[in-house]
Motif scaffolding. Structure first.
Motif, PDB file in Angstrom:
ATOM      1  N   ILE A   1       0.856  -1.177   0.000  1.00  0.00           N
ATOM      2  CA  ILE A   1       0.000   0.000   0.000  1.00  0.00           C
ATOM      3  C   ILE A   1       0.896   1.232   0.000  1.00  0.00           C
ATOM      4  CG2 ILE A   1      -0.192   0.111   2.534  1.00  0.00           C
ATOM      5  CD1 ILE A   1      -3.137   0.974   2.104  1.00  0.00           C
ATOM      6  N   HIS A   2       0.317   2.367  -0.386  1.00  0.00           N
ATOM      7  CA  HIS A   2       1.029   3.643  -0.370  1.00  0.00           C
ATOM      8  C   HIS A   2       0.280   4.576   0.585  1.00  0.00           C
ATOM      9  CE1 HIS A   2       3.610   2.792  -3.976  1.00  0.00           C
ATOM     10  NE2 HIS A   2       2.630   1.923  -4.188  1.00  0.00           N
ATOM     11  N   LEU A   3       0.630   4.518   1.860  1.00  0.00           N
ATOM     12  CA  LEU A   3      -0.066   5.327   2.854  1.00  0.00           C
ATOM     13  C   LEU A   3       0.273   6.806   2.747  1.00  0.00           C
ATOM     14  CD1 LEU A   3       0.379   3.071   6.035  1.00  0.00           C
ATOM     15  CD2 LEU A   3      -1.764   3.504   4.807  1.00  0.00           C
ATOM     16  N   ASP A   4       1.365   7.124   2.083  1.00  0.00           N
ATOM     17  CA  ASP A   4       1.856   8.507   2.123  1.00  0.00           C
ATOM     18  C   ASP A   4       1.275   9.405   1.039  1.00  0.00           C
ATOM     19  OD1 ASP A   4       3.379   6.975   0.189  1.00  0.00           O
ATOM     20  OD2 ASP A   4       4.747   8.689   0.046  1.00  0.00           O
ATOM     21  N   LYS A   5       0.495   8.851   0.103  1.00  0.00           N
ATOM     22  CA  LYS A   5      -0.048   9.715  -0.957  1.00  0.00           C
ATOM     23  C   LYS A   5      -1.420   9.192  -1.361  1.00  0.00           C
ATOM     24  CE  LYS A   5       2.725   7.339  -4.482  1.00  0.00           C
ATOM     25  NZ  LYS A   5       3.697   7.473  -5.582  1.00  0.00           N
ATOM     26  N   THR A   6      -2.440   9.884  -0.931  1.00  0.00           N
ATOM     27  CA  THR A   6      -3.807   9.461  -1.199  1.00  0.00           C
ATOM     28  C   THR A   6      -4.729  10.666  -1.141  1.00  0.00           C
ATOM     29  OG1 THR A   6      -5.608   8.013  -0.457  1.00  0.00           O
ATOM     30  CG2 THR A   6      -4.190   8.933   1.242  1.00  0.00           C
ATOM     31  N   PHE A   7      -5.833  10.580  -1.875  1.00  0.00           N
ATOM     32  CA  PHE A   7      -6.906  11.560  -1.736  1.00  0.00           C
ATOM     33  C   PHE A   7      -7.898  11.123  -0.660  1.00  0.00           C
ATOM     34  CE2 PHE A   7      -6.444  12.365  -6.596  1.00  0.00           C
ATOM     35  CZ  PHE A   7      -5.341  13.171  -6.377  1.00  0.00           C
ATOM     36  N   TYR A   8      -7.778   9.871  -0.198  1.00  0.00           N
ATOM     37  CA  TYR A   8      -8.748   9.328   0.748  1.00  0.00           C
ATOM     38  C   TYR A   8      -8.753  10.169   2.031  1.00  0.00           C
ATOM     39  CZ  TYR A   8     -11.337   6.126   3.679  1.00  0.00           C
ATOM     40  OH  TYR A   8     -12.273   5.581   4.520  1.00  0.00           O
ATOM     41  N   GLY A   9      -9.942  10.477   2.520  1.00  0.00           N
ATOM     42  CA  GLY A   9     -10.062  11.324   3.700  1.00  0.00           C
ATOM     43  C   GLY A   9     -10.206  12.791   3.363  1.00  0.00           C
ATOM     44  N   GLY A  10     -10.010  13.124   2.088  1.00  0.00           N
ATOM     45  CA  GLY A  10     -10.196  14.494   1.631  1.00  0.00           C
ATOM     46  C   GLY A  10     -11.348  14.561   0.645  1.00  0.00           C
ATOM     47  N   PRO A  11     -11.530  15.685  -0.017  1.00  0.00           N
ATOM     48  CA  PRO A  11     -12.625  15.800  -0.988  1.00  0.00           C
ATOM     49  C   PRO A  11     -12.398  14.885  -2.182  1.00  0.00           C
ATOM     50  CG  PRO A  11     -11.202  17.736  -1.087  1.00  0.00           C
ATOM     51  CD  PRO A  11     -10.756  16.947   0.102  1.00  0.00           C
TER      52      PRO A  11
END
Length: 462
Positions: free
Chosen positions: A120-130
Motif C-alpha cells: 500500500i502507499h499510505l503517504d499519498k492518497t486523496f482518501y479522507g479528503g474531498p
C-alpha cells in the motif's frame, strides 16, 4: 500492455471488472458503507484492561468429510483468555476461573487471523479528503505520471499525516492491522513523506504494525535518488524499493545492482515494483534471482511486487522459476489483478513461493478505486485461481493473512493456540470458506489484545 504502461492502467481495469460483480455491492454492512462514504470508519469501543475474557468466540474445529472430500467446516464456541496482547488460553465457553477479570462477548462471530495489507502507499492518497479523480488520457505512460507526481506531491504533502491516519482507519475497519507501506523517496519529496509517515505510525503503533519501503517512485537512476535512498535507510526505512529498471531507469543491471548494494550496505530487505511485461521484465526477474543466488546475505530478503512478467510464461517456465524463488525465499506481492494477463499465483504457491497481497492505491492520482479490503483480495484470488469447494475456499484466505489459517490442510486446528498474539478479526460468517466467498462483514478488529475498530459486548467489569 507495452513496457511503458503503468501498473495503474492494468489495475484500473481490474477494479472496473470487480466493481461490476454484484457480489461486491451487497456484502458490506451499512456501517462500513457509511465509513467509506465519509472517510471516517468508527474506532468503536476501547478495552482498557490488559487481561480479560472474550466469550462466545466462534472457532473452526475441523472439516466434515464425505469420504476424503471436505464438504463443510465444524465450529465451536469458546472463551479466550487474553493477557498483555496474547491469547493465554482457549477455554470452554463461559469458563472464567478468575472472577475479577472483565468479560466481553464476541456474539458468536467467527474469529479469523488479522488481515495483512502488504503493498500500500499510505503517504499519498486523496482518501479522507474531498473527492478528486484525475484525467488520464489514453497512452499515458509511467514517465508521464512521474512528471505529474512531481507537480502534485507538494500539494499533497500538507495532508500526508491526516490522510494516512484516515487510510489506517479504513484498513482496520476491514480487519487489517499489519501492513507494508511504500513511501516516496525522491528529489521532489526528499524525506518529507518518510518523516510524516513515521510520525503517523509512531502514534498508531499500539494498534497497527507497518513496515516502510523507501520507494524511488520517479526512478532510482532516472531521478538520481540514490543519495536520498541511503539517507532513508539511515532514517529507519525497513526496505529498499525500486522501479522498472529498464523502462524507467533505462539501465537494468545498473539499476538493480544499485538497489541491491544499498540493501547490503544497510542490511535491509528489498521490495521492487516491477510492472514490465516485455522481455525486459523477465530479464530483470532472472537477473535478480541470479544476484540473490550468488549473494547469501540476500536470501529471504527479496520481494518482487506486481511481477507482471510472470504472466507471460508457460507452465513449465513458471515451475522452473518458482523453484528458484522458493529455494531463495523470494516473496511475490500481488494485488490480484484482473486484466489482459493471468498471473500464475496459485502455481507459485503450490511450488512453495510465499505470495502476499495488498491494496496498492486507495483513491489517489493513480487510481480512483480502492476498498482497502484483504478479504476482497482473497475472494478475487479464489474466483480467478481455484475450483471452489469448502477446502479450497478456506485455503484462499491465506493470501490475506500471511499464510495464517485456522485449520491445516488435514482439517486440524492450528490457530489460535495459547501464546499466539491476540491479533484477529471478528467476522459475520459461519466459516472461512463463507467469509472468502461472500466477503462477509467485519464486526471488530483486534491488534495485540486491543480493539482497534468495531465493538463487542461487555457482560461484566473488573
Amino acid at each position: 500492455m507495452n513496457q511503458n504502461s503503468s501498473r495503474r492502467d492494468f489495475l484500473s481495469r481490474s477494479t472496473k471488472i470487480a466493481a461490476a460483480c454484484a457480489l461486491f455491492g451487497v456484502t458490506a454492512t451499512h456501517a462500513a458503507k457509511s465509513a467509506i462514504a465519509s472517510g471516517e470508519p468508527s474506532h468503536g469501543m476501547k478495552i482498557s484492561s490488559p487481561h480479560y475474557y472474550l466469550d462466545n468466540v466462534l472457532l473452526e474445529s475441523g472439516f466434515e468429510f464425505d469420504g476424503t472430500t471436505p464438504i463443510s467446516t465444524r465450529t465451536e464456541l469458546k472463551t479466550l483468555e487474553i493477557k498483555q496482547g496474547k491469547i493465554v488460553a482457549l477455554l470452554d465457553n463461559h469458563l472464567h476461573a478468575n472472577h475479577t477479570l472483565a468479560v466481553y462477548d464476541a456474539g458468536g462471530k467467527l474469529m479469523l487471523p488479522a488481515m495483512r495489507d502488504m503493498h500500500i502507499h499510505l503517504d499519498k492518497t486523496f482518501y479522507g479528503g474531498p473527492w478528486r479523480s484525475l484525467n488520464r488520457p489514453a497512452g499515458t505512460t509511467i514517465k508521464d505520471m512521474i512528471a505529474l507526481e512531481q507537480k502534485l506531491l507538494p500539494e499533497l504533502q500538507p495532508y500526508t499525516q491526516q490522510r494516512a491516519e484516515k487510510l489506517i482507519d479504513l484498513l482496520q475497519s476491514r480487519g487489517s492491522t499489519i501492513a507494508r507501506s511504500h513511501c516516496n523517496v525522491e528529489p521532489t519529496s526528499g524525506l518529507k513523506n518518510l518523516e510524516a509517515l513515521q510520525a503517523v505510525l509512531a502514534r498508531r503503533k499500539s494498534g497497527f504494525s507497518c513496515e516502510i519501503v523507501a520507494f524511488p517512485q520517479h526512478g532510482l537512476l532516472y531521478s538520481k535518488s540514490e543519495p536520498l535512498m541511503r539517507e532513508a535507510m539511515q532514517a529507519g526505512a525497513h526496505y529498499v524499493g525500486g522501479l522498472d529498471p529498464t523502462s524507467v531507469d533505462g539501465a537494468m543491471e545498473k539499476s538493480l545492482d544499485t538497489m541491491f548494494q544499498i540493501a547490503l550496505d544497510y542490511n535491509k530487505g528489498v521490495d521492487i515494483h516491477l510492472h514490465e511485461t516485455s522481455p525486459a521484465g523477465l530479464a530483470a526477474i532472472n537477473y535478480m534471482m541470479d544476484t540473490v543466488e550468488k549473494t547469501p546475505q540476500l536470501k529471504g530478503k527479496l520481494t518482487i511486487s506486481h511481477a507482471f512478467a510472470l504472466a507471460t510464461l508457460n507452465e513449465q517456465q513458471v515451475d522452473e522459476l518458482a523453484s528458484r524463488m522458493a529455494a531463495q525465499q523470494v516473496t511475490i506481492a500481488s494485488t490480484v489483478p484482473i486484466g489482459t494477463l493471468h498471473m500464475p499465483l496459485s502455481q507459485l504457491r503450490e511450488k512453495g513461493v510465499f505470495v502476499m497481497t495488498g491494496t496498492d492505491s486507495v483513491i489517489d492520482h493513480w487510481s480512483p478505486y480502492g476498498q482497502g479490503d484483504m478479504l476482497e483480495k482473497a475472494n478475487l484470488y479464489a474466483q480467478l485461481y481455484i475450483r471452489p469447494n469448502e477446502k479450497t475456499l478456506s485455503r484462499a484466505l491465506a493470501i490475506a493473512t500471511g499464510d495464517v489459517l485456522p485449520l491445516n490442510d488435514q482439517g486440524e486446528r492450528q490457530w489460535p493456540k495459547a501464546e499466539d498474539e491476540a491479533s484477529f478479526v471478528l467476522v459475520d460468517a459461519s466459516c472461512s470458506a463463507e467469509a472468502v466467498a461472500r466477503i462477509s462483514p467485519r464486526t471488530a478488529t483486534f491488534h495485540r489484545g486491543e480493539i482497534v475498530w468495531g465493538s463487542v459486548g461487555q457482560t461484566s467489569k473488573a
